[in-house]
Design an enzyme around this catalytic site. Structure first.
Site, PDB file in Angstrom:
ATOM      1  N   CYS A  44       0.850  -1.185   0.000  1.00 22.31           N
ATOM      2  CA  CYS A  44       0.000   0.000   0.000  1.00 22.31           C
ATOM      3  C   CYS A  44       0.889   1.239   0.000  1.00 22.31           C
ATOM      4  CB  CYS A  44      -0.918   0.014   1.213  1.00 22.31           C
ATOM      5  SG  CYS A  44      -0.042   0.236   2.776  1.00 22.31           S
ATOM      6  N   CYS A  71       3.978   1.406   2.175  1.00 18.59           N
ATOM      7  CA  CYS A  71       5.207   0.832   1.622  1.00 18.59           C
ATOM      8  C   CYS A  71       5.901   1.845   0.714  1.00 18.59           C
ATOM      9  CB  CYS A  71       4.894  -0.437   0.832  1.00 18.59           C
ATOM     10  SG  CYS A  71       4.222  -1.788   1.822  1.00 18.59           S
ATOM     11  N   ASP A 105      -6.897   8.617 -28.203  1.00 16.12           N
ATOM     12  CA  ASP A 105      -6.288   8.227 -29.461  1.00 16.12           C
ATOM     13  C   ASP A 105      -7.358   8.311 -30.551  1.00 16.12           C
ATOM     14  OD1 ASP A 105      -4.471   6.904 -31.326  1.00 16.12           O
ATOM     15  OD2 ASP A 105      -5.738   5.144 -31.028  1.00 16.12           O
ATOM     16  N   GLU A 162     -10.807  -6.197 -58.086  1.00 15.05           N
ATOM     17  CA  GLU A 162     -10.103  -6.454 -56.826  1.00 15.05           C
ATOM     18  C   GLU A 162     -10.703  -7.605 -56.028  1.00 15.05           C
ATOM     19  OE1 GLU A 162      -7.960  -2.536 -55.343  1.00 15.05           O
ATOM     20  OE2 GLU A 162     -10.129  -2.351 -55.143  1.00 15.05           O
ATOM     21  N   SER A 199      -8.086  -9.866 -54.587  1.00 11.29           N
ATOM     22  CA  SER A 199      -7.001  -9.246 -53.813  1.00 11.29           C
ATOM     23  C   SER A 199      -7.272  -9.370 -52.309  1.00 11.29           C
ATOM     24  CB  SER A 199      -6.863  -7.768 -54.190  1.00 11.29           C
ATOM     25  OG  SER A 199      -5.912  -7.130 -53.354  1.00 11.29           O
ATOM     26  N   VAL A 227      -3.620  -3.530 -58.805  1.00 15.53           N
ATOM     27  CA  VAL A 227      -3.954  -4.763 -59.506  1.00 15.53           C
ATOM     28  C   VAL A 227      -4.291  -4.438 -60.964  1.00 15.53           C
ATOM     29  CG1 VAL A 227      -4.862  -5.822 -57.406  1.00 15.53           C
ATOM     30  CG2 VAL A 227      -6.450  -4.675 -58.961  1.00 15.53           C
ATOM     31  N   ASP A 235      -5.954   2.134 -27.860  1.00 21.23           N
ATOM     32  CA  ASP A 235      -6.128   0.722 -28.207  1.00 21.23           C
ATOM     33  C   ASP A 235      -4.897   0.065 -28.809  1.00 21.23           C
ATOM     34  OD1 ASP A 235      -6.308   2.136 -30.716  1.00 21.23           O
ATOM     35  OD2 ASP A 235      -7.170   0.318 -31.573  1.00 21.23           O
ATOM     36  N   CYS A 285     -25.623 -18.388 -36.726  1.00 21.89           N
ATOM     37  CA  CYS A 285     -26.179 -17.072 -36.385  1.00 21.89           C
ATOM     38  C   CYS A 285     -26.429 -16.971 -34.876  1.00 21.89           C
ATOM     39  CB  CYS A 285     -27.481 -16.836 -37.139  1.00 21.89           C
ATOM     40  SG  CYS A 285     -27.291 -16.695 -38.933  1.00 21.89           S
TER      41      CYS A 285
END
Length: 801
Positions: A13, A16, A421, A454, A457, A490, A619, A742
């Site tokens: 605590c 300390c 962020d 695409e 891809s 592509v 995150d 589902c």
């Protein structure tokens, strides 16, 4: 001056913390001592000409603390062995306490045996000097340095019990067995508190270990014209490393040859893939998506990005402001107060009695002093804050808010600045099509050609294009002659038409005239968007821009925080344009863009130095140092393991609205702490002065301990047991439910969002859920994000609390 960072085991605590600061800070040559209670880190600034690291560690060991290397994370086996050792100590003390309780019960029932007092003496000695011997050593070293802490108070109570019991063996009127019993009980309680604290810490953060595990263990090094797999730690600066598609980047370096797209979201927090060409830098820990790269190593060991982030996490952990709990502030004055009352009682019945009555009552003086020290052991005071926090954390868990650090959680009520962020926190962290700009074709045609080309891809922007086209109801064609060009785009044939999709640089290399689209693309990039062009032959048909999507509840959550009087700050590693675009939509005025991980922590630290109490919400790995530095670090559950492990609070389900909810719960938890302290003081605060009269029997001290603990327990949890707390029950009809998969998806989505009870009937397509702290619209939103858009509310019941 030099720095010495240590991992110190046994910090229970703020007593300390103060003990370490006073003891180490008093050593000649020490300029500053920073101690983190929550993470057991000590950072010492010292003069190497006047004191050595060995002398400093010796001081800590003499205080009874265990010193560990902060960079060496203990193995699971070592941690479990320490737990087993402390558990054996607790079991031994528990057995002694049970035997003492049985003997005392027998005596209270009238059973008397001559050997009972001596048996109690043996139990007390075994507990105080045996099971609790380590506490005695810590208390002795603290006293030697003039430090009064919880170990000293416990030993004062225990030795008062021993002295009182021994006095009873020779002096009539001292309750021998009861005094010995107190010595047994207070020692066991102290051991129990220490074991509980150790258990919590052992199950806690392994952030640095998780961080460094992101770096691949081996690298493909090109030596003597041959490819060899070499452990990363053996790779030298200047060597060439081959990185194939789908592999993690094992080193920091510069691309020598090849082109590819890299996913750097794990290390930078930004969702958009980054194209890499010769001369570009790559960061260890990112993921190579498409082409092969040959990278020349520029940083190894301590210089590498991940190692630097690990160092910044450790430094932030040591520099994190200490949260002194209210009970610890009370105990700072309570301990010397108890000692003062004990001396007052002794003085009154010796010197005072002599002055008043002309006779010294030594027996009553001794009894008064010992009883005051026994009564002064703060059993309920020590439990007041933890129990209130446990109550608050249970309430928070029902709302999808998981408490990881009780110390910082208490600081939530004082937060004045919330730093957020951008990517993955204010936004969802995944690219979405923001705009389709048609130049020589209709928007639908541009989108169809791009998405069709695409389809094969794996690039994140390609997947976003296909997903957006399908949501618009566009029927895609099957591409042929598909070619993916790493780092470019592509080429494919769609319904007989030669289509190219990619960066304008790639299209220019393919012979496409991109001049009329460059100004539009430049403006989109200034707004923080990623841009690809769509061409047929040599004609630029259109431009598609991509942006991150702002979370649905972000505006409402930030509005609530403003109403609470908090200042909002955005920090991001993204470009200034992208940051300003999001900040403008959310009404955030203070923005820091293009910042590195250590700079995020420095921004938080600068706010703290101005007297602000800072909460940081993030995150990513690049948020970890700031999460650790903040007074309260709050991580989204969808974030990286390193971010979650660095945080104090985890927000399950990605709800930003949980931030103001956590603030309100923390305030209620603090009020509950005040109530608990008042209950505890009604016994200890009154009992200690009464003990100075010399008329308080030791068993009243044990009764006071039992009554005060019961009162604190009842106050902390009785409200949780009252009826009417089940929450609102809602029945939904989910038309998009077709199969068992589902059902599983719905259950997982709702439970991850913090819904307590979920029942799904695939036959009737009905979902029943018990909501605590969530609205029906929140549930519909969660199901919508899981892919179930057709949700109808059939019935709601309950008060919704």
């Amino acid at each position: 001056m030099e720095k010495l960072q240590l991992k110190v085991g046994g910090i229970f605590c703020s007593f300390c913390v103060e003990s370490i600061r006073k003891a180490v800070g008093g050593v000649d040559g020490v300029a500053e001592v920073r101690v983190s209670h929550a993470h057991e880190d000590v950072l010492i600034h010292y003069d190497p000409d006047r004191v050595t690291p060995e002398e400093l560690t010796r001081v800590l060991r003499q205080l009874g603390y265990v010193i560990r290397d902060p960079r060496r994370v203990r193995s699971y086996e070592e941690e479990e062995e320490e737990l087993r050792r402390e558990r054996r100590r607790l079991v031994f003390a528990g057995i002694l306490t049970l035997l003492a309780a049985l003997l005392m019960l027998a005596m209270w029932l009238g059973v008397r045996r001559e050997w009972f007092p001596f048996a109690m003496l043996a139990l007390a000695l075994a507990n105080v000097f045996g099971a609790g011997g380590y506490i005695l050593r810590m208390a002795a070293h603290s006293l030697r340095r003039g430090i009064l802490n919880q170990h000293v108070l416990m030993e004062l109570a225990a030795f008062s019990g021993l002295v009182g019991g021994l006095a009873g063996l020779f002096v009539e009127g001292f309750p021998t067995a009861d005094f010995f019993g107190v010595a047994v009980f207070v020692t066991t309680y102290h051991i129990l508190s220490g074991y509980t604290s150790l258990l919590v810490r052992t199950r806690a953060s392994q952030a640095v270990r998780r961080l460094l595990s992101l770096q691949p263990a081996v690298a493909r090094v090109l030596r003597d014209g041959r490819e060899r797999e070499v452990p990363v730690e053996e790779v030298g600066r200047g060597e060439l490393v081959l990185i194939k598609p789908g592999e993690g980047v094992p080193v920091d370096g510069v691309v020598v040859s090849g082109a590819s797209s890299l996913d750097e979201s794990l290390v930078t927090g930004e969702s958009m893939p980054v194209e890499k060409f010769p001369g570009d830098e790559v960061i260890g820990g990112s993921v190579n998506l498409t082409g092969s790269l040959v990278v020349r190593v520029t940083r190894v060991g301590e210089e590498s990005f991940l190692q630097q982030v690990a160092r910044h996490i450790e430094e932030a952990r040591a520099l994190k402001p200490g949260v002194v709990q209210l009970a610890d502030r009370v105990l700072k004055y309570y301990v010397p107060g108890v000692v003062a009352f004990a001396l007052l009682g002794f003085t009154f019945w010796t010197l005072g009695a002599w002055l008043i009555a002309g006779e010294v009552n030594l027996k009553r003086a001794a009894f008064a002093m010992l009883a005051a020290l026994v009564m002064g052991y703060p059993c309920a005071l020590g439990m007041a804050t933890p129990l209130a926090i446990i109550r608050g954390s249970g309430e928070a868990a029902e709302r999808g808010i998981l408490l990881r650090s009780p110390q910082s959680y208490q600081a939530l009520k004082d937060v004045s600045v919330v730093v957020l962020d951008k990517t993955g926190t204010l936004t969802k962290g995944t690219p979405r099509v923001a705009e389709v700009l048609a130049l020589e074709a209709s928007p639908e045609e541009v989108l169809k050609l791009a998405a069709s080309a695409e389809r094969l891809s794996e690039h994140p922007l390609a997947r976003a294009t296909v997903e957006y086209a399908e949501k618009q109801g566009i029927i895609l064609a099957e591409p042929s002659e598909f070619v993916a060009v790493p780092g470019g785009g592509v080429r494919a044939r769609v319904e007989g038409r030669c289509v190219a999709v990619g960066s304008l640089r790639f299209l220019r290399d393919e012979g496409v005239e991109v001049g009329k689209g460059e100004a539009h693309a430049h403006n989109m990039e200034l707004a923080g968007r990623s841009v690809v062009g769509v061409a047929e032959g040599q004609r630029l048909l259109g431009i598609i821009s991509f942006a991150d999507t702002i979370r649905e509840d972000a505006c409402a959550a930030l509005s609530q925080l403003r109403q609470l009087g908090m200042k909002l700050v955005m920090v991001t590693g993204d470009s200034h344009g992208a940051a300003l675009a999001v900040a403008k939509r959310l009404g955030i005025e203070s923005v820091h863009a293009g910042v590195l991980p250590q700079q995020k922590a420095e921004i938080v630290r600068s706010l703290q130095e101005k007297g602000e109490v800072v909460a940081f919400v993030g995150d990513g790995i690049n948020d970890a140092p700031a999460l650790m530095q903040a007074d309260v670090g709050m991580a989204m559950s969808s974030g990286t393991d390193v971010a979650i492990e660095s945080a104090d609070v985890v927000l399950v389900g990605g709800r930003l609205s949980a931030v103001p909810e956590a603030y309100h719960i923390a305030g209620r938890s603090y009020r509950k702490t005040l109530q608990n302290l008042a209950i505890a003081f009604s016994f200890n605060g009154i009992g200690v002065p009464l003990a100075t009269t010399g008329m308080v029997h030791p068993y009243w001290a044990m009764f006071a301990m039992l009554a005060s603990v019961s009162g604190v327990l009842l106050n902390s949890f009785a409200g949780r047991l009252l009826p009417g707390r089940a929450g609102r029950k809602v029945t939904l009809l989910v038309s998009g439910m077709h199969c068992e998969a589902c059902v599983t998806a719905i259950e997982q989505a709702l439970r991850k969002a913090g819904v307590r009870e979920v029942s799904v009937d695939p036959g009737t397509r009905r979902v029943e859920a018990v909501l605590c702290g969530m609205g029906v619209e929140d549930v519909k939103r969660v199901l919508g994000e899981a892919g179930f858009s057709g949700v109808e509310v059939l019935q709601t019941r309950g008060d919704g609390r």
